[in-house]
Design a protein around this motif. Sequence first.
Motif, mmCIF file in Angstrom:
data_model
loop_
_atom_site.group_PDB
_atom_site.id
_atom_site.type_symbol
_atom_site.label_atom_id
_atom_site.label_comp_id
_atom_site.label_asym_id
_atom_site.label_seq_id
_atom_site.Cartn_x
_atom_site.Cartn_y
_atom_site.Cartn_z
ATOM 1 N N ARG A 145 16.862 2.759 22.515
ATOM 2 C CA ARG A 145 16.734 2.000 21.567
ATOM 3 C C ARG A 145 16.709 -0.061 21.910
ATOM 4 N N ASN A 146 18.197 -0.059 21.831
ATOM 5 C CA ASN A 146 18.814 -1.529 21.600
ATOM 6 C C ASN A 146 19.228 -2.142 23.351
ATOM 7 N N ARG A 147 19.336 -0.788 24.619
ATOM 8 C CA ARG A 147 19.415 -1.898 25.931
ATOM 9 C C ARG A 147 18.557 -2.798 26.351
ATOM 10 N N VAL A 148 18.918 -4.036 26.488
ATOM 11 C CA VAL A 148 18.367 -5.426 27.032
ATOM 12 C C VAL A 148 17.854 -5.040 28.185
ATOM 13 N N VAL A 149 16.254 -4.443 28.712
ATOM 14 C CA VAL A 149 15.366 -4.115 29.846
ATOM 15 C C VAL A 149 15.484 -5.575 30.790
ATOM 16 N N ARG A 150 14.539 -6.045 30.119
ATOM 17 C CA ARG A 150 14.269 -7.757 30.392
ATOM 18 C C ARG A 150 14.786 -8.828 30.188
ATOM 19 N N THR A 198 16.206 -15.209 14.636
ATOM 20 C CA THR A 198 16.389 -15.949 15.727
ATOM 21 C C THR A 198 16.371 -17.104 15.029
ATOM 22 N N VAL A 213 11.727 -20.909 26.491
ATOM 23 C CA VAL A 213 12.467 -22.272 25.406
ATOM 24 C C VAL A 213 14.519 -20.962 25.074
ATOM 25 N N TYR A 253 17.002 -19.907 22.819
ATOM 26 C CA TYR A 253 17.640 -19.192 21.921
ATOM 27 C C TYR A 253 18.702 -18.213 22.105
ATOM 28 N N ALA A 273 19.269 -14.519 19.600
ATOM 29 C CA ALA A 273 18.206 -13.738 18.588
ATOM 30 C C ALA A 273 19.274 -12.290 18.604
ATOM 31 N N MET A 282 18.390 -7.961 17.466
ATOM 32 C CA MET A 282 17.530 -7.711 16.634
ATOM 33 C C MET A 282 19.196 -6.353 16.286
ATOM 34 N N TYR A 288 19.720 -2.817 14.056
ATOM 35 C CA TYR A 288 18.849 -1.188 13.823
ATOM 36 C C TYR A 288 19.564 -0.285 12.714
ATOM 37 N N SER A 308 21.307 -5.719 18.932
ATOM 38 C CA SER A 308 21.258 -6.232 20.279
ATOM 39 C C SER A 308 21.112 -7.635 19.895
ATOM 40 N N ALA A 309 22.266 -8.372 21.272
ATOM 41 C CA ALA A 309 21.803 -9.974 20.825
ATOM 42 C C ALA A 309 21.005 -10.190 22.548
ATOM 43 N N LYS A 310 20.375 -11.703 21.883
ATOM 44 C CA LYS A 310 19.890 -11.866 23.576
ATOM 45 C C LYS A 310 19.520 -13.678 23.160
HETATM 46 C C1 LIG Z 1 12.354 -18.024 20.270
HETATM 47 C C2 LIG Z 1 11.787 -16.850 21.340
HETATM 48 C C3 LIG Z 1 10.804 -17.508 21.949
HETATM 49 C C4 LIG Z 1 9.679 -16.104 22.767
HETATM 50 N N1 LIG Z 1 9.170 -16.350 23.922
HETATM 51 C C5 LIG Z 1 8.792 -15.149 25.053
HETATM 52 C C6 LIG Z 1 7.654 -15.418 25.518
HETATM 53 O O1 LIG Z 1 6.997 -16.412 25.461
HETATM 54 N N2 LIG Z 1 7.376 -14.609 25.923
HETATM 55 C C7 LIG Z 1 8.295 -13.069 26.340
HETATM 56 O O2 LIG Z 1 7.522 -12.190 27.278
HETATM 57 N N3 LIG Z 1 9.253 -12.757 25.882
HETATM 58 C C8 LIG Z 1 9.839 -14.892 24.704
HETATM 59 N N4 LIG Z 1 10.544 -14.038 24.618
HETATM 60 C C9 LIG Z 1 11.829 -12.635 24.500
HETATM 61 C C10 LIG Z 1 11.034 -12.132 23.595
HETATM 62 O O3 LIG Z 1 11.691 -12.026 22.855
HETATM 63 C C11 LIG Z 1 12.059 -10.441 24.601
HETATM 64 O O4 LIG Z 1 12.828 -10.307 24.562
HETATM 65 C C12 LIG Z 1 10.998 -10.317 25.884
HETATM 66 O O5 LIG Z 1 9.597 -10.338 25.445
HETATM 67 C C13 LIG Z 1 11.004 -9.177 26.509
HETATM 68 O O6 LIG Z 1 10.397 -7.444 25.661
HETATM 69 P P1 LIG Z 1 10.899 -6.431 25.533
HETATM 70 O O7 LIG Z 1 10.366 -5.611 24.294
HETATM 71 O O8 LIG Z 1 9.637 -6.190 26.709
HETATM 72 O O9 LIG Z 1 12.138 -6.367 25.960
HETATM 73 P P2 LIG Z 1 13.003 -5.330 26.545
HETATM 74 O O10 LIG Z 1 14.106 -5.368 27.545
HETATM 75 O O11 LIG Z 1 12.238 -3.704 27.134
HETATM 76 O O12 LIG Z 1 13.775 -4.943 24.892
HETATM 77 C C14 LIG Z 1 15.009 -3.796 24.609
HETATM 78 C C15 LIG Z 1 15.551 -3.810 23.638
HETATM 79 O O13 LIG Z 1 16.166 -4.962 23.696
HETATM 80 C C16 LIG Z 1 16.682 -5.571 22.473
HETATM 81 N N5 LIG Z 1 15.752 -6.661 22.871
HETATM 82 C C17 LIG Z 1 14.619 -7.154 23.824
HETATM 83 N N6 LIG Z 1 14.869 -8.742 23.331
HETATM 84 C C18 LIG Z 1 15.302 -9.575 22.090
HETATM 85 C C19 LIG Z 1 15.338 -9.739 21.939
HETATM 86 N N7 LIG Z 1 14.666 -11.369 22.086
HETATM 87 N N8 LIG Z 1 16.603 -10.481 20.929
HETATM 88 C C20 LIG Z 1 17.487 -9.497 20.819
HETATM 89 N N9 LIG Z 1 17.440 -7.925 21.740
HETATM 90 C C21 LIG Z 1 16.299 -8.197 22.135
HETATM 91 C C22 LIG Z 1 16.058 -5.011 21.724
HETATM 92 O O14 LIG Z 1 17.008 -3.650 21.093
HETATM 93 C C23 LIG Z 1 14.945 -4.266 22.478
HETATM 94 O O15 LIG Z 1 14.611 -3.350 21.729
HETATM 95 C C24 LIG Z 1 10.673 -14.772 23.753
HETATM 96 C C25 LIG Z 1 12.230 -15.252 22.657
HETATM 97 C C26 LIG Z 1 12.839 -15.657 21.334
HETATM 98 C C27 LIG Z 1 14.045 -15.328 21.108
#
Ligand SMILES: Cc1cc2nc3c(=O)[nH]c(=O)nc-3n(C[C@H](O)[C@H](O)[C@H](O)COP(=O)(O)OP(=O)(O)OC[C@H]3O[C@@H](n4cnc5c(N)ncnc54)[C@H](O)[C@@H]3O)c2cc1C
Length: 240
Positions: A13-18, A89, A105, A107, A109, A111, A113, A166-168
């Motif tokens: 649910r909260n593992r940052v993959v991207r 954010t 950008v 940032y 951020a 999320m 739960y 999660s924080a990113k």
């Molecule tokens: C101001 C801002 C602008 C952004 N602009 C873009 C953009 O234009 N295009 C783009 O692709 N991405 C952008 N991002 C990053 C975006 O928030 C996501 O991290 C990214 O799109 C990947 O999403 P995903 O669901 O595929 O990530 P995954 O890594 O699959 O997500 C899995 C889990 O990781 C955690 N997670 C993912 N992203 C975040 C996050 N931002 N903060 C905290 N926890 C997180 C959550 O718990 C989530 O359920 C931006 C973020 C911010 C804060």
Amino acid sequence: MSSSAESYPISKRNRVVRRPMRGHYDKATVHGILDAALLCHIAYVIDGQPYCTPTSFWREGGKLYWHGSSASRMIRSQGAGLPVCLTVTHMDAIVLARCGFNHSVNYRAVMAYGVAHLISDPEEKARLMDRFLERFFPGRASLMRRPTKQEIKATSFIGMEIEQASAKIRDLHVHDEEADYAVPAWTALLPVRTVLGKIEECPRQLPGVRKPRGMKGYVAGRPMDEIFAEAYRAYEKAFD
Ligand SMILES: Cc1cc2nc3c(=O)[nH]c(=O)nc-3n(C[C@H](O)[C@H](O)[C@H](O)COP(=O)(O)OP(=O)(O)OC[C@H]3O[C@@H](n4cnc5c(N)ncnc54)[C@H](O)[C@@H]3O)c2cc1C
């Protein structure tokens, strides 16, 4: 799920993959981002329809609280025990690169739960009303007129234990492909700040009423995330 006392448990649910290197799960980082904000967005689903509502919130230990009118659909639905995702954010910079793909950008951020629940005990509601005010600076509630029974009745509070978070964070300058540095495009990092504007005292302020000492950090031009983080530390110390 992996976790420790200092970190939130991690699962699918909260593992940052991207860009996983930008992910953080330690409470110090997560709480630091939350405490530097007043505004959050809360996502939830009612009858299959997703909603994402902006509102103000605050943290007490591992719990997050927000409030609203007792008549609010968001409050009534969440109060029944709805799973929610609360996000915060801070946008720190716009990154202009040499190709569209590398525009980005900076940032911070979060999320978070959990399952929302309604706080119905009137004494606890009165305490939370004070805490919401004290979040701006400790001592504020004692300067106010006390809430009436009707005001307490008309206001509902929702609480949520942070189950996972999660924080990113992106904190990088312009980064382009090596070959693209030959492209004569203007590139830059544009820092972005939300700052406190010039304070406008109420025109009906009573003579002699001064800005409270606890608000000395609220200075025009100062970044709001710094002000909120500082105010939060004072609040936390006061209620330790
Ligand atoms: C101001 C801002 C602008 C952004 N602009 C873009 C953009 O234009 N295009 C783009 O692709 N991405 C952008 N991002 C990053 C975006 O928030 C996501 O991290 C990214 O799109 C990947 O999403 P995903 O669901 O595929 O990530 P995954 O890594 O699959 O997500 C899995 C889990 O990781 C955690 N997670 C993912 N992203 C975040 C996050 N931002 N903060 C905290 N926890 C997180 C959550 O718990 C989530 O359920 C931006 C973020 C911010 C804060």
